[in-house]
Write an enzyme that holds these catalytic residues in place. Sequence first.
Site, short mmCIF file in Angstrom:
data_model
loop_
_atom_site.label_atom_id
_atom_site.label_comp_id
_atom_site.label_asym_id
_atom_site.label_seq_id
_atom_site.Cartn_x
_atom_site.Cartn_y
_atom_site.Cartn_z
N LYS A 113 53.92 51.78 -146.20
CA LYS A 113 53.02 50.84 -146.85
C LYS A 113 52.23 51.50 -147.96
CE LYS A 113 52.57 47.02 -143.70
NZ LYS A 113 51.69 46.06 -143.05
N LYS A 195 64.97 46.62 -142.70
CA LYS A 195 64.58 45.54 -141.77
C LYS A 195 64.17 44.29 -142.55
CE LYS A 195 59.66 46.29 -141.14
NZ LYS A 195 58.50 46.32 -140.30
N LYS A 198 58.68 39.85 -143.55
CA LYS A 198 58.16 38.54 -143.93
C LYS A 198 57.46 38.56 -145.28
CE LYS A 198 54.62 38.92 -140.34
NZ LYS A 198 53.76 40.03 -140.75
P1 TYM Z 1 54.13 42.23 -137.83
O1 TYM Z 1 53.18 41.16 -138.23
O2 TYM Z 1 54.72 43.08 -138.89
O3 TYM Z 1 55.33 41.60 -137.01
C1 TYM Z 1 55.10 40.69 -135.96
C2 TYM Z 1 56.10 40.88 -134.84
O4 TYM Z 1 57.44 40.71 -135.32
C3 TYM Z 1 58.21 41.86 -135.04
N1 TYM Z 1 59.14 42.10 -136.17
C4 TYM Z 1 60.45 42.22 -136.04
N2 TYM Z 1 61.27 42.14 -134.96
C5 TYM Z 1 62.60 42.30 -135.17
N3 TYM Z 1 63.13 42.55 -136.40
C6 TYM Z 1 62.35 42.65 -137.51
N4 TYM Z 1 62.89 42.87 -138.70
C7 TYM Z 1 60.95 42.48 -137.35
N5 TYM Z 1 59.90 42.48 -138.21
C8 TYM Z 1 58.81 42.27 -137.47
C9 TYM Z 1 57.20 42.99 -134.93
O5 TYM Z 1 57.72 44.08 -134.20
C10 TYM Z 1 56.06 42.31 -134.25
O6 TYM Z 1 56.28 42.22 -132.87
N6 TYM Z 1 50.90 45.64 -136.17
C11 TYM Z 1 51.62 44.44 -135.82
C12 TYM Z 1 50.75 43.29 -135.40
C13 TYM Z 1 49.80 43.63 -134.30
C14 TYM Z 1 50.12 43.73 -132.92
C15 TYM Z 1 48.88 44.04 -132.28
C16 TYM Z 1 51.29 43.59 -132.19
C17 TYM Z 1 48.47 43.86 -134.44
N7 TYM Z 1 47.90 44.11 -133.23
C18 TYM Z 1 48.83 44.24 -130.90
C19 TYM Z 1 51.22 43.77 -130.81
C20 TYM Z 1 50.01 44.10 -130.18
C21 TYM Z 1 52.43 43.98 -137.03
O7 TYM Z 1 52.10 44.26 -138.15
O8 TYM Z 1 53.46 43.15 -136.74
#
Ligand code: TYM
Length: 331
Positions: A113, A195, A198
């Site tokens: 990032k 990957k 979004k």
């Molecule tokens: P974030 O917002 O990037 O993604 C949200 C969730 O989607 C999953 N994900 C994916 N799974 C499979 N393939 C992909 N290409 C893919 N892209 C995203 C992520 O693994 C996630 O589960 N830091 C975290 C958000 C967060 C969080 C937390 C998660 C903040 N606090 C506490 C769990 C517990 C994040 O940026 O996810």
Amino acid sequence: MDKKMIFSGIQPSGCLTVANYIGALKNWVKLQHEYHCCFSVVDLHAMTVRQDPKELRKRCMEFLVQYLACGIDPVENMIFFQSHVTTHSELAWILNCSTYMGELQRMTQFKDKSAKNEDNINAGLFTYPVLMAADILLYQTDLVPVGVDQKQHLELARDIAGRFNGIYGDTFKVPEPYIAEVGAKIMSLQAPEKKMSKSDDNPNAYIALLDAPDVIVRKLKRAVTDSDSLVKFAEGKDGINNLLTIYASFTGEKIEAIEARFDGKGYGDFKLAVAEVIVEGLRPVREKYEDLMQNKDYVHKIYTESAQKAQAISMRTMKKVYKKIGFVERG
Ligand code: TYM
């Protein structure tokens, strides 16, 4: 016996995609009756990248409504905006003081990032995994359902919890990740070695949960594949492997069964079939979303009551933390 606890969240950036659905939301829905769950739109996390305030407010609401539209039950679970529960920021500060710079420097997401946002490498971007640890540890969480890209952050949360417990005595439960075997890393449709993200600048790289059926078909037709024409999961076939994984995740079928069905058929037919299972799988989500967006009072009630509950539960951990570290008790 009391149910175990789940916490998970999604950052309100870009738009929710099939990758978030397969990697996270679908598993939340699956686990929601077996566990006590907190599902949060983690708006504090979104601040690590510059946001347009009006857009952010709109997007946060759309994300929360999509959680509901995917089938999260708001009676049994808590669904809230992270910023509505003040303990997240409070615990993050305390944990910042027991996390080492070196640990944060090793985080691959920070490296990625900061390379992408060279003009805004802010301190929040650096300490973001500590806020994530706070999110999880506040609720004495047992299980965290995420995609594989969050594994490193989760390991850090476990390390922070273990270290704190070692210094101050038992305070936090040490959480376990829940990462599904199929679909833990969905790849970009345009660059299948990366990957699916979004917030990709190219909307053809992802399928949004709210994409119209014709858009889904068009994006699938354009999906990058290799130059042979075998619908087979194999090394060097990242694009096809990804489409097989998406198909398997939506239908629950085994990859081998899908390969057998498409034996002798070309990529064109297969891409259309993948589009079809996505369109059908997301149809109820889209319909429920439209419905809920007309029902703002109901949605307001859900996130307000959930935040109140979450505040009360997490305050128990906060009190314990403040006592352990030696703060004078509040009057
Ligand atoms: P974030 O917002 O990037 O993604 C949200 C969730 O989607 C999953 N994900 C994916 N799974 C499979 N393939 C992909 N290409 C893919 N892209 C995203 C992520 O693994 C996630 O589960 N830091 C975290 C958000 C967060 C969080 C937390 C998660 C903040 N606090 C506490 C769990 C517990 C994040 O940026 O996810």
